[in-house]
Design a protein around this motif. Structure first.
Motif, PDB file in Angstrom:
ATOM      1  N   GLN A  30       0.812  -1.210   0.000  1.00  0.00           N
ATOM      2  CA  GLN A  30       0.000   0.000   0.000  1.00  0.00           C
ATOM      3  C   GLN A  30       0.846   1.261   0.000  1.00  0.00           C
ATOM      4  OE1 GLN A  30      -3.658  -0.291   0.119  1.00  0.00           O
ATOM      5  NE2 GLN A  30      -2.900  -2.325  -0.472  1.00  0.00           N
ATOM      6  N   GLN A  31       0.297   2.279  -0.631  1.00  0.00           N
ATOM      7  CA  GLN A  31       0.872   3.621  -0.550  1.00  0.00           C
ATOM      8  C   GLN A  31       0.278   4.288   0.686  1.00  0.00           C
ATOM      9  OE1 GLN A  31       3.193   5.083  -2.753  1.00  0.00           O
ATOM     10  NE2 GLN A  31       3.314   6.590  -1.115  1.00  0.00           N
ATOM     11  N   GLU A  32       1.124   4.749   1.596  1.00  0.00           N
ATOM     12  CA  GLU A  32       0.648   5.316   2.846  1.00  0.00           C
ATOM     13  C   GLU A  32       0.507   6.834   2.762  1.00  0.00           C
ATOM     14  OE1 GLU A  32       2.430   4.031   6.472  1.00  0.00           O
ATOM     15  OE2 GLU A  32       3.248   2.217   5.551  1.00  0.00           O
ATOM     16  N   SER A  33      -0.516   7.327   3.464  1.00  0.00           N
ATOM     17  CA  SER A  33      -0.718   8.766   3.598  1.00  0.00           C
ATOM     18  C   SER A  33      -1.071   9.038   5.056  1.00  0.00           C
ATOM     19  CB  SER A  33      -1.825   9.241   2.644  1.00  0.00           C
ATOM     20  OG  SER A  33      -1.987  10.645   2.732  1.00  0.00           O
ATOM     21  N   LYS A  48      -0.289   0.241  -4.171  1.00  0.00           N
ATOM     22  CA  LYS A  48       0.806   0.790  -4.963  1.00  0.00           C
ATOM     23  C   LYS A  48       0.653   0.357  -6.423  1.00  0.00           C
ATOM     24  CE  LYS A  48       4.214   0.668  -1.199  1.00  0.00           C
ATOM     25  NZ  LYS A  48       5.465   0.035  -0.723  1.00  0.00           N
TER      26      LYS A  48
END
Length: 287
Positions: A30-33, A48
């Protein structure tokens, strides 16, 4: 003291460890924010580029299964977090909220809660081991009303009993002030106004005991006792004056027994408040 056995606490600690491992494997895809970057309207995680959808789904299911096994961990330890506009929330059970629009949780919340839960479980396990040979009945504050235990837990496990009671008392007031949007008044006055007789006025919603206003706390004697609604007002106001104010404005430490008694009183009040109905002024209800 805890009434959870060593075996149960070890199994729960193991379940949290399994959740942590499954979460870490999934988050790698996963792309984290975070809340600041997502501006409060976007998810805080998303897949991602180039990830295999089948792999992501399998890892996601692994996290969901592990979260189910660890579902009691936050309730047992009291490691809830407070989210504005929502209230107290269990980050482990609700980890999937990160993928939703207006996500109330971010990956950091999950990691911090998981670490916090593991630490508290280890402390509870130590206490359970120390008292395992005792034949005396025990009392677990973790089974109190979730709002009360959520405020007290971090300080209780550190044996800071006065602060635990203070935070639980203030947490209950903050919970209802936010729910009724009444941050314009001091705590004691808030309870006096919110639980007083009469109809709600503009900007001042009421908590009203359900059922006929003439209901009594006991009907077996002539005339009964005080009406329930009036008694509830006195209970809330009295606890704020005799418990919250004392633990806030003095530095006199409480024993574990004294603190448990005060938390139990607040837990009973919290349960009664949950049964009340919210009555709003017409213009407030329309907002």
């Amino acid at each position: 003291m805890t009434d959870y056995g060593e075996d149960y606490l070890r199994r729960l600690l193991d379940a949290v460890g399994r959740f942590e491992d499954a979460f870490n494997a999934w988050i790698e895809t996963q792309q984290e924010s975070d809340h600041l970057s997502s501006r409060g309207i976007l998810p805080t995680v998303w897949a991602k580029d180039g990830q295999d959808p089948a792999l992501v789904r399998r890892l996601e299911l692994d996290v969901a299964e592990a979260a189910g096994l660890a579902a009691r961990a936050v309730a047992v330890t009291g490691a809830y977090i407070s989210v504005a506009g929502i209230g107290v929330i269990d980050p482990i059970s609700n980890w999937s909220f990160m993928s939703s629009p207006k996500a109330p949780l971010a990956p950091r919340d999950i990691r911090m809660t998981t670490a916090n839960v593991k630490g508290r479980l280890e402390a509870m396990l130590t206490d359970a081991q120390a008292t395992s040979d005792s034949s005396l009945p025990s009392f677990s504050p973790a089974k109190l009303h979730p709002v009360i235990w959520a405020g007290a837990a971090a300080h209780w496990t550190a044996h800071q009993y006065r602060v635990a009671v203070r935070e639980a008392a203030e947490g209950l007031t903050v919970h209802w002030k936010q729910k009724l949007k009444r941050n314009d008044v001091d705590d004691t006055v808030f309870w006096q106004q919110t639980l007083s007789a009469g109809e709600a006025v503009d900007g001042k919603p009421k908590l009203v005991w359900p059922g006929p206003a003439e209901d009594k706390t006991a009907k077996s004697m002539r005339g009964g006792l005080e009406p329930l609604a009036k008694a509830l007002n006195a209970l809330a106001t009295g606890l704020n004056l005799t418990v919250r104010n004392v633990t806030t404005h003095t530095r006199d430490e409480l024993s574990e027994q004294q603190a448990m008694e005060r938390l139990a009183a607040y837990s009973f009040l919290a349960q009664l408040l949950d049964q009340c109905q919210i009555e709003r002024f017409d213009s407030d209800a329309a907002r």
